[in-house]
Design a protein around this motif. Structure first.
Motif, PDB file in Angstrom:
ATOM      1  N   GLN A 148     -70.409 -28.582 -28.137  1.00 38.28           N
ATOM      2  CA  GLN A 148     -70.672 -27.143 -28.002  1.00 38.28           C
ATOM      3  C   GLN A 148     -72.081 -26.814 -28.475  1.00 38.28           C
ATOM      4  OE1 GLN A 148     -67.946 -24.678 -30.169  1.00 38.28           O
ATOM      5  NE2 GLN A 148     -68.837 -22.753 -29.416  1.00 38.28           N
ATOM      6  N   ARG A 169     -65.931 -32.013 -30.277  1.00 43.07           N
ATOM      7  CA  ARG A 169     -66.041 -30.763 -29.499  1.00 43.07           C
ATOM      8  C   ARG A 169     -67.119 -29.847 -30.085  1.00 43.07           C
ATOM      9  NH1 ARG A 169     -60.382 -31.083 -29.528  1.00 43.07           N
ATOM     10  NH2 ARG A 169     -60.269 -29.525 -31.204  1.00 43.07           N
ATOM     11  N   SER A 170     -67.217 -29.774 -31.430  1.00 37.59           N
ATOM     12  CA  SER A 170     -68.204 -28.920 -32.073  1.00 37.59           C
ATOM     13  C   SER A 170     -69.621 -29.374 -31.743  1.00 37.59           C
ATOM     14  CB  SER A 170     -67.981 -28.924 -33.585  1.00 37.59           C
ATOM     15  OG  SER A 170     -68.958 -28.136 -34.242  1.00 37.59           O
ATOM     16  N   GLU A 205     -75.161 -25.184 -26.331  1.00 37.38           N
ATOM     17  CA  GLU A 205     -75.830 -23.932 -26.688  1.00 37.38           C
ATOM     18  C   GLU A 205     -77.354 -24.073 -26.665  1.00 37.38           C
ATOM     19  OE1 GLU A 205     -74.385 -22.309 -30.321  1.00 37.38           O
ATOM     20  OE2 GLU A 205     -72.302 -22.218 -29.653  1.00 37.38           O
TER      21      GLU A 205
END
Length: 304
Positions: free
Chosen positions: A38, A34-35, A42
């Motif tokens: 993300q 998930r990181s 971004e």
């Protein structure tokens, strides 16, 4: 975007595996995935090519991004290390100067036992070199027995250090509570050599008392001077702080020392520094220890 995300990305790129990276980072694989997703969201670019079976490979954009991430994280690590060193929290360096007659070995010994990662450079220097070192900030501070004048230098008096005479065992004056300097006119003297540029304060003191001392040894070796006194070769006039410091370092009094009663039998001890100069945490602590020691001596009345 956070530093943690970039650290995660660097580790995933290293293994090209969420499973192995998650093990090294001690987080779950799902949280790591998930990181990274993300992060890609971004910056608006996919950094990994996803294949069947959960395999991933770093793509062209990912390799370009990785180069800059590594540079940025290394730069951050170096900056943090430099700040810590500057603050004296890790490998701090303290540059300290002394004038002759200042004894702080026992203070330095205790300080270095407490702060084994700090480096202390302590040197006896002339007035000119102390002034130059403070002016160009290559010295943190100096402990001096007199004020050194300079346009931006500051002198803080710590104490008026009384002088005492070190006597060999069995000397006729050894049981006295105090001695006038004039009573030493027939003694042989051991004195420290302070260099050609400085007048020896012991000679000046004896002249004030009305006589010129008969010098049998003039040198820089502290242990030899003390041994000569102990063996009865001569007497030696020293600051009280020096005698107490040597006794503390050895764990016992090396010879007897009797205070001089003359009102001119003292020397000053103070700090020379440059106001506004950066001082690391380690330098501040050492300075505080030195200041506390000499300030405490001001209130002590007897030589031990």
């Amino acid at each position: 975007m956070e530093i943690t995300q970039l650290t995660y990305f660097k580790t995933v790129a290293k293994y090209e595996s969420f499973t192995k990276a998650a093990l090294e980072l001690h987080i779950t694989q799902s949280a790591l995935s998930r990181s990274i997703a993300q992060l890609e969201g971004e910056i608006g670019v996919l950094l990994f090519d996803r294949k069947k079976g959960g395999k991933i490979t770093l793509n062209t954009d990912g390799r370009f991004f990785l180069q800059h991430v590594i540079q940025m994280l290394n730069g951050l690590d170096n900056t943090v290390a430099a700040v810590k060193e500057r603050a004296g929290l890790e490998r701090g360096v303290i540059h300290l100067a002394l004038t002759e007659g200042i004894y702080i070995r026992h203070i330095l010994h205790r300080f270095l036992l407490d702060h084994s990662n700090v480096q202390v450079n302590c040197t006896f220097l002339s007035d000119e070199r102390i002034k130059a070192g403070l002016d160009d900030c290559t010295l943190n501070f100096a402990i001096c027995d007199h004020q050194i004048y300079g346009q931006e230098l500051e002198w803080t008096l710590l104490c008026r250090d009384p002088l005492a005479v070190m006597l060999p065992p069995g000397h006729p004056l050894i049981t006295r509570r105090s001695i006038a300097a004039e009573e030493l006119r027939n003694e042989k003297f051991i004195i420290r050599y302070l260099g050609a540029e400085r007048e020896n304060p012991v000679i000046r003191l004896c002249q004030k008392a009305g006589f010129t001392p008969r010098i049998v040894y003039k040198g820089t070796e502290d242990d030899l001077c003390t041994d000569l006194v102990a063996d009865g070769v001569g007497v030696m006039i020293v600051p009280r702080s020096l005698y107490l410091g040597r006794s503390n370092a050895k764990g016992r009094a090396c010879t007897a020392a009797v205070p001089l009663s003359d009102d001119f039998a003292f020397h000053k001890i103070g700090i020379m520094c440059k106001p506004g100069q950066f001082q690391s945490a380690a330098a501040k602590e050492l300075l505080a220890r030195i200041s506390s020691y000499f300030t405490a001596l001001e209130s002590q009345k007897e030589t031990h």
